[in-house]
Design a protein around this motif. Structure first.
Motif, PDB file in Angstrom:
ATOM      1  N   SER A 379       0.820  -0.995   0.145  1.00 51.42           N
ATOM      2  CA  SER A 379       0.051  -0.122  -0.071  1.00 51.42           C
ATOM      3  C   SER A 379       0.962   1.436   0.016  1.00 51.42           C
ATOM      4  O   SER A 379       2.191   1.212   0.051  1.00 51.42           O
ATOM      5  CB  SER A 379      -0.926   0.150   1.308  1.00 51.42           C
ATOM      6  OG  SER A 379      -0.096   0.471   2.488  1.00 51.42           O
ATOM      7  N   THR A 380       0.207   2.347   0.068  1.00 47.96           N
ATOM      8  CA  THR A 380       0.942   3.756  -0.034  1.00 47.96           C
ATOM      9  C   THR A 380       0.924   4.305   1.354  1.00 47.96           C
ATOM     10  O   THR A 380       0.898   5.529   1.471  1.00 47.96           O
ATOM     11  CB  THR A 380       0.560   4.615  -1.047  1.00 47.96           C
ATOM     12  OG1 THR A 380      -0.967   5.002  -0.971  1.00 47.96           O
ATOM     13  CG2 THR A 380       0.881   4.046  -2.374  1.00 47.96           C
ATOM     14  N   THR A 383       1.660   7.915   2.816  1.00 45.95           N
ATOM     15  CA  THR A 383       2.234   8.406   1.424  1.00 45.95           C
ATOM     16  C   THR A 383       3.694   7.882   1.205  1.00 45.95           C
ATOM     17  O   THR A 383       4.542   8.740   0.612  1.00 45.95           O
ATOM     18  CB  THR A 383       2.081   9.821   1.567  1.00 45.95           C
ATOM     19  OG1 THR A 383       0.808  10.351   1.942  1.00 45.95           O
ATOM     20  CG2 THR A 383       2.322  10.543  -0.109  1.00 45.95           C
ATOM     21  N   PRO A 385       5.678   5.980  -1.460  1.00 44.84           N
ATOM     22  CA  PRO A 385       5.739   5.234  -2.812  1.00 44.84           C
ATOM     23  C   PRO A 385       5.799   3.868  -2.665  1.00 44.84           C
ATOM     24  O   PRO A 385       6.572   3.430  -2.216  1.00 44.84           O
ATOM     25  CB  PRO A 385       6.324   5.801  -3.586  1.00 44.84           C
ATOM     26  CG  PRO A 385       6.649   7.402  -2.980  1.00 44.84           C
ATOM     27  CD  PRO A 385       6.629   6.931  -1.684  1.00 44.84           C
ATOM     28  N   ILE A 406       6.008  10.600  -5.504  1.00 46.72           N
ATOM     29  CA  ILE A 406       5.088  11.282  -4.465  1.00 46.72           C
ATOM     30  C   ILE A 406       4.484  12.254  -5.435  1.00 46.72           C
ATOM     31  O   ILE A 406       3.169  12.275  -4.930  1.00 46.72           O
ATOM     32  CB  ILE A 406       5.946  12.040  -3.589  1.00 46.72           C
ATOM     33  CG1 ILE A 406       6.726  11.118  -2.626  1.00 46.72           C
ATOM     34  CG2 ILE A 406       4.782  12.919  -2.676  1.00 46.72           C
ATOM     35  CD1 ILE A 406       7.645  11.949  -1.654  1.00 46.72           C
ATOM     36  N   ASP A 408       3.009  11.692  -8.258  1.00 42.56           N
ATOM     37  CA  ASP A 408       1.984  10.633  -8.807  1.00 42.56           C
ATOM     38  C   ASP A 408       1.057  10.439  -7.700  1.00 42.56           C
ATOM     39  O   ASP A 408      -0.068  10.390  -8.098  1.00 42.56           O
ATOM     40  CB  ASP A 408       2.756   9.267  -9.318  1.00 42.56           C
ATOM     41  CG  ASP A 408       3.783   9.581 -10.573  1.00 42.56           C
ATOM     42  OD1 ASP A 408       3.444  10.493 -11.087  1.00 42.56           O
ATOM     43  OD2 ASP A 408       4.779   8.682 -10.644  1.00 42.56           O
ATOM     44  N   LEU A 409       1.460  10.220  -6.609  1.00 40.17           N
ATOM     45  CA  LEU A 409       0.362   9.938  -5.505  1.00 40.17           C
ATOM     46  C   LEU A 409      -0.485  10.947  -5.221  1.00 40.17           C
ATOM     47  O   LEU A 409      -1.616  10.796  -5.124  1.00 40.17           O
ATOM     48  CB  LEU A 409       1.257   9.562  -4.068  1.00 40.17           C
ATOM     49  CG  LEU A 409       2.185   8.324  -4.308  1.00 40.17           C
ATOM     50  CD1 LEU A 409       2.455   8.046  -2.768  1.00 40.17           C
ATOM     51  CD2 LEU A 409       1.345   7.141  -4.766  1.00 40.17           C
TER      52      LEU A 409
END
Length: 421
Positions: A379-380, A383, A385, A406, A408-409
């Motif tokens: 998972s992220t 936060t 990656p 980051i 992208d997230l």
């Protein structure tokens, strides 16, 4: 086979230095061996040579397209539990007629997608699901080829969170009601009951629970045939364990021989659905030491991998061997440490009081046997990656899932207009 060995003082994946991969892609990262994937599949399929049997790889163990394609090119079908996994299998080159769709919560949309794709079989796990499938198949004007997953009430003697064959588990049809559910299936439009499915759990290291479950399946088969239901297929699931620490997994030839002795004279096609057994020891997770922290009575080795990258130790209390990437001297004295990650949870712990060679900041370590239920469960959280995935083939390697940034997230979120910019 073990594709991860020391060469010239450095841990390698086949012919590639893990230090070289780390220098290019950063840490943490997952690394898989093509040679191990191929060898594992050939060993499994080879054990069943001469039987009317097919191997459908369970994508839930590791669904990376490159991993699935590697196995598909060796002849593997696919066992899937969602439309997403089905689409992955198709995209990786698995033909639809080699795909089995399992799972307790298939939606009508997933059923429709599976029937439109023309998959081999849907494994039904409840009466409401059976009735929903009848409605979907009838609306399409097709018959759904099904097996009903029965719960044989057999104790797999594995971790409670991966045992699936006892009465209190959510999976399958209760043994005592199986015949009446098959009768219901035979009477429903759009339903073609062809098989019996069973899967009692994961990471089994003893053949006795398999034997008990399979013998009950054969008992049911004879009863169903007496009821006029033409059972042609047996789906025996997966569950063969691998060695993480000191386990002794069943010998594949003994397992295949047991299957033959129980099912060989029934005139049925047998489907096997291994997952972990094909990919578990074909992968590792490589991480970098961030700090060595000295507490009052314990040492903490803090690495840059975390529970969001490899959740098995936190979720299952699972053991993974940990090796330094730089080969330690043979006479080095080990140091006892807790190996932990940087996530803000006490559960972000990989190992407690583990003896390891002395390690310092920036040293690399490898978590072994991480090819199954590693990257696919990541998972992220915090936060962080997702770790990239790398596939090695001889002296070459390729990034088969890049690390997102980051940015992208952050870009996946949407802020409503009323909150302003």
């Amino acid at each position: 086979m073990n594709p991860f060995t020391y060469k010239d003082g450095v841990l390698h994946a086949e012919g590639v230095s893990l230090q070289a991969i780390a220098a290019e892609v950063g840490t943490p990262f997952y690394c898989y061996s093509t040679a191990a994937l191929v060898a594992n599949y050939r060993a499994y399929a080879g054990a069943f040579a001469g039987q009317d049997a097919g191997v459908c790889y369970a994508l839930k163990a590791n669904s990376n397209l490159a991993v699935v394609r590697t196995l598909a090119q060796q002849g593997a079908g696919a066992d899937v539990v969602s439309e997403g996994e089905m689409r992955r299998a198709l995209a990786a080159g698995v033909s639809a007629d080699r795909i089995v769709f399992s799972g307790v919560g298939k939606t009508r949309e997933e059923m429709r997608a599976a029937l439109e794709a023309g998959i081999y079989q849907l494994n039904v796990e409840s009466v409401p699901e059976l009735e929903a499938l009848s409605e979907v198949a009838s609306s399409l004007g097709v018959e759904a080829p099904i097996a009903i997953r029965v719960n044989p009430d057999v104790d797999a003697k594995t971790h409670a969170k991966i045992a699936t064959g006892k009465k209190e588990n959510k999976f399958g049809i209760d043994w005592d009601h199986a015949r009446e559910v098959y009768a219901r299936a035979a009477a429903l439009p759009g339903i073609k009951p062809l098989g019996i499915a069973v899967h009692i759990g994961s990471q089994l290291t003893d053949l006795a629970p398999f034997r008990a479950a399979f013998e009950r399946v054969v008992e049911l088969l004879h009863a169903l045939r007496a009821d006029g239901i033409d059972i042609q297929r047996l789906d025996l699931g997966g569950g063969i364990g691998i060695r993480y620490r000191d386990e002794t997994p069943p010998d594949l030839n003994e397992y295949a021989g047991m299957v033959r002795s129980i099912t060989g004279n029934l005139g049925c096609h047998v489907t096997l659905e291994p997952g972990r057994a094909l990919v578990g020891n074909a992968g590792i997770l490589v991480s970098k030491v961030v700090y060595l922290k000295h507490g009052l009575a314990r040492r903490f080795l803090i690495v840059d991998a975390a529970m969001n990258d490899l959740i098995r130790p936190s979720l299952y209390d699972a053991y993974h061997a940990i090796k330094p990437v730089a080969e330690p001297a043979p006479d080095v004295e080990p140091v006892t440490v807790d190996v932990v990650g940087p996530v803000c949870e006490s559960g972000d712990t990989f190992a407690l009081q583990r003896p390891l060679p002395p390690l310092a900041a920036d040293d690399l370590v490898a978590f072994c046997s991480a090819g199954a239920y590693g990257a696919v469960m990541a998972s992220t959280y915090n936060t962080r990656p997702l770790a990239p995935e790398v596939l090695v083939n001889g002296d070459a390697f390729a990034v088969i899932r890049p690390r997102p940034t980051i940015e992208d997230l952050l870009g996946m979120d949407r802020v409503p207009e009323w909150l302003g910019k």
